[in-house]
Write a protein that holds these residues in place. Structure first.
Motif, short mmCIF file in Angstrom:
data_model
loop_
_atom_site.label_atom_id
_atom_site.label_comp_id
_atom_site.label_asym_id
_atom_site.label_seq_id
_atom_site.Cartn_x
_atom_site.Cartn_y
_atom_site.Cartn_z
N HIS A 1 0.84 -1.20 0.00
CA HIS A 1 0.00 0.00 0.00
C HIS A 1 0.87 1.26 0.00
CE1 HIS A 1 -3.64 -2.21 0.16
NE2 HIS A 1 -3.46 -2.68 1.38
N ALA A 2 1.99 1.20 0.76
CA ALA A 2 2.92 2.33 0.75
C ALA A 2 3.44 2.57 -0.66
CB ALA A 2 4.08 2.06 1.71
N THR A 3 3.71 1.47 -1.37
CA THR A 3 4.19 1.58 -2.75
C THR A 3 3.12 2.20 -3.64
OG1 THR A 3 5.47 -0.42 -2.34
CG2 THR A 3 5.27 0.29 -4.62
N ASN A 4 1.87 1.79 -3.42
CA ASN A 4 0.78 2.38 -4.20
C ASN A 4 0.70 3.90 -3.98
OD1 ASN A 4 -0.05 -0.11 -5.17
ND2 ASN A 4 -1.48 -0.46 -3.49
N ILE A 5 0.87 4.30 -2.74
CA ILE A 5 0.84 5.74 -2.44
C ILE A 5 2.01 6.44 -3.14
CG2 ILE A 5 1.09 7.47 -0.59
CD1 ILE A 5 -0.43 5.44 1.23
N ALA A 6 3.18 5.81 -3.09
CA ALA A 6 4.36 6.39 -3.75
C ALA A 6 4.12 6.54 -5.26
CB ALA A 6 5.59 5.53 -3.47
N GLU A 7 3.39 5.58 -5.83
CA GLU A 7 3.09 5.67 -7.27
C GLU A 7 2.20 6.88 -7.58
OE1 GLU A 7 1.52 1.86 -8.37
OE2 GLU A 7 3.52 1.01 -8.68
N LEU A 8 1.33 7.23 -6.63
CA LEU A 8 0.43 8.36 -6.87
C LEU A 8 1.16 9.71 -6.81
CD1 LEU A 8 -2.77 7.27 -4.94
CD2 LEU A 8 -2.59 7.77 -7.38
N VAL A 9 2.34 9.73 -6.19
CA VAL A 9 3.08 10.98 -6.09
C VAL A 9 3.39 11.53 -7.49
CG1 VAL A 9 5.21 12.09 -5.27
CG2 VAL A 9 4.06 10.41 -3.84
N ASP A 10 3.76 10.64 -8.40
CA ASP A 10 4.04 11.05 -9.78
C ASP A 10 2.79 11.65 -10.42
OD1 ASP A 10 6.22 9.16 -9.24
OD2 ASP A 10 6.69 9.51 -11.35
N TYR A 11 1.68 10.96 -10.23
CA TYR A 11 0.42 11.40 -10.85
C TYR A 11 0.01 12.78 -10.33
CZ TYR A 11 -4.59 11.55 -11.83
OH TYR A 11 -5.83 11.93 -12.22
N VAL A 12 0.08 12.96 -9.03
CA VAL A 12 -0.31 14.24 -8.45
C VAL A 12 0.61 15.36 -8.93
CG1 VAL A 12 -0.43 15.55 -6.30
CG2 VAL A 12 -1.34 13.25 -6.40
N THR A 13 1.90 15.06 -8.98
CA THR A 13 2.88 16.11 -9.25
C THR A 13 2.98 16.43 -10.73
OG1 THR A 13 4.10 15.15 -7.41
CG2 THR A 13 5.23 16.83 -8.68
N THR A 14 3.06 15.40 -11.56
CA THR A 14 3.35 15.65 -12.98
C THR A 14 2.19 15.27 -13.91
OG1 THR A 14 4.24 13.43 -13.36
CG2 THR A 14 5.76 15.09 -12.55
N GLY A 15 1.19 14.57 -13.38
CA GLY A 15 0.08 14.17 -14.24
C GLY A 15 0.35 12.90 -15.01
N THR A 16 1.56 12.35 -14.88
CA THR A 16 1.83 11.09 -15.57
C THR A 16 1.80 9.96 -14.55
OG1 THR A 16 4.17 11.50 -15.23
CG2 THR A 16 3.27 12.08 -17.38
N ARG A 17 1.38 8.80 -15.01
CA ARG A 17 1.32 7.64 -14.12
C ARG A 17 2.72 7.05 -14.00
NH1 ARG A 17 -3.64 7.23 -11.49
NH2 ARG A 17 -5.21 8.00 -12.91
N ALA A 18 3.12 6.73 -12.77
CA ALA A 18 4.41 6.08 -12.58
C ALA A 18 4.34 4.72 -13.26
CB ALA A 18 4.68 5.91 -11.10
#
Lengths: 261, 240
Positions: B201-218
């Motif tokens: 789940h922590a990894t899933n959250i870390a993946e969302l950081v890219d999406y929130v910041t740059t709009g691209t999916r990690a």
């Protein structure tokens, strides 16, 4: 400026290159390069005074009517120059129709409002041809059912939303390729607005549409491409979905999220 | 946080969602740490309090969802605001599940207190610590919109999977040596599995950081361990 690469097929309907507009000494539009693709709705958004209406009015030479207004650069409609001094602007305006912010029907009957253009351009040789053209245009504008029993009444007797659809019917009666819409819903209530938006979506199958709107949700709802202008410059032009989920330019982001100024 | 909205209440609404989310994260982190303590220290008094606290995490998730729903209805967020609010719902969901896993560990801690102690399980607190730290770091990366840190967290998932496999083997050895250790051993296997899932789940959250910041999916660039009892399998996510 960020644009998506345009595929070689199909060809753009309208092309602007290094288009600049001046009101006297003051420059209102700066070096705009833009390709408008056929049968798509392109929305122009941007803060008041950003030049979006001025840019829109270039395409059917409405700015010619303003004495101090001067335009430089090139514009092509289906590959043919429409910016030069030799262009027949009356003919041009029959190919590029316009719908204005406030519904402005002529002080004539509903029928004559729609028949005016076809008569002027000699598009309907007989009365029955004209009847048919008027009905088809009113149908396409989604207003036929509401006015078919009172086409002899003045256009100004209709409601605001109906008047705007009448103006759209009048614009498409001369069978244009392009429809320019300058804030067509800003004087309408939400229901009439929704009707016009639905109409725009239907008209897209036959016409290339450019709409100027202050309402960003409207741009998001009706358009496939969105151009963001600020201080007379085209800042970003891209797929509407891209503009509203992940714009490339910070100023676009600031504007659409309401962080401007 | 980016520049402020012309409508200040909009900025405040977004900040409040973010605050609720980080508070919720802090609570989940604490729950995980306490659950690991309850298991490793055989603390039968701590465990029920953890189970009780889980409902507060559920309330937080509901609260974040309500706030986002309200924002959608009233303010129609777009671009970075849209991405932030969508992510908020997702992150609240991941945190809620991580909280459930902590409560589940606490329930097993209660049973474990009544069974024979399995000695020398050094890998368990280590795994607990790693899993807890990973969740904390992923929330920090989200708060700071730190794409680089988020990427390094995703790569860390592999180490954690390896620790999990080591712990499982250790437990298996204990159970083979002494059948009396089978009951606690099985509970401890589930505890280990929960910790490994929390790291996911922590990894899933870390993946969302890219999406929130740059709009691209990690890209799904997390390194996967080979899992327990699943040697040779390509991507065994669920060995037990």
């Amino acid at each position: 400026m960020v644009t998506t690469s345009v595929s070689s097929n199909p060809q753009p309907t309208l092309v602007a290159r290094e288009l600049s507009v001046f009101y006297g000494e003051k420059q209102a539009v700066f070096d705009v390069d833009l390709d408008i693709m056929p049968r798509e709705v392109t929305a122009f958004i941007g803060p008041s005074g950003c030049g979006k209406s001025t840019l829109l009015r270039c395409f059917n030479r409405m700015n010619d009517l303003i004495e101090i207004c001067r335009t430089t650069g090139s514009m092509l409609l289906d590959g043919h120059d429409i910016a030069g001094p030799d262009v027949d602007v009356v003919q041009l305006r029959s190919r590029i129709g316009m719908v204005f912010q406030k519904p402005n029907p002529f002080p004539k009957s509903v029928y004559d409002n729609v028949a005016y253009g076809p008569r002027l351009h000699g598009l309907a040789p007989s009365r029955s041809d004209l009847d048919e053209l008027v009905e088809t245009s009113l149908r396409r504008a989604g207003i036929w059912e509401e006015v078919k029993d009172r086409v002899d009444q003045p256009g100004t007797s209709l409601s605001g939303g109906q008047q705007q659809r009448l103006c759209i019917a009048r614009a498409i009666a001369v069978r244009p390729d392009v429809l320019l819409m300058d804030e067509p819903c800003s004087a309408l209530d939400p229901i009439a607005t929704a009707t016009i938006e639905e109409l725009i979506d239907e008209l897209r199958s036959e016409y290339t549409i450019i709409i100027v709107t202050h309402n960003m949700q409207q741009a998001a709802r009706v358009s496939q491409k969105t151009a963001f202008l600020n201080l007379g410059r085209l800042i970003e032009f891209d797929e509407t979905k891209k503009i509203f989920t992940n714009p490339s330019e910070q100023s676009t982001q600031d504007y659409i999220t309401g962080r401007f100024g | 946080m980016p520049a402020e909205h012309t409508v200040k209440a909009f900025t405040e609404d977004l900040a409040k969602i973010e605050r609720s989310l980080l508070e919720m994260g802090g609570l989940v982190e604490a729950q995980i740490a306490r659950a690991v303590t309850a298991v490793t220290q055989r603390d039968s008094e701590l465990a029920p309090r953890i189970i009780e606290q889980d409902s507060e995490i559920d309330r937080y998730e509901q609260d974040v969802q309500d706030q986002v729903e309200r924002l959608f209805a009233l303010r129609q967020p777009v671009a970075q605001d849209l991405r932030m609010t969508i992510s908020a719902i997702q992150i609240a969901g991941y945190l809620e599940r991580a909280g459930d896993l902590a409560a589940s560990m606490a329930r097993r801690a209660i049973v474990l207190c009544e069974t024979r102690e399995v000695p020398g399980l050094y890998a368990l607190p280590k795994l607990g610590d790693a899993s807890h730290t990973m969740l904390k770091d992923s929330l920090d990366a989200y708060r700071d919109r730190n794409v680089e840190q988020a990427k390094s967290i995703r790569h860390r998932d592999r180490e954690l999977d390896d620790m999990y496999v080591v712990l499982c083997r250790e437990l298996l050895t204990h159970m083979l040596e002494d059948p009396h250790r089978i009951t606690p051993g099985v509970h401890l296997l589930f505890v280990a599995k929960n910790l490994e899932r929390i790291a996911d789940h922590a990894t899933n959250i870390a993946e969302l950081v890219d999406y929130v910041t740059t709009g691209t999916r990690a890209s799904d660039d997390r390194l996967r361990g080979r899992g327990f009892l699943m040697e040779g399998a390509p991507t065994p996510d669920d060995p037990l």
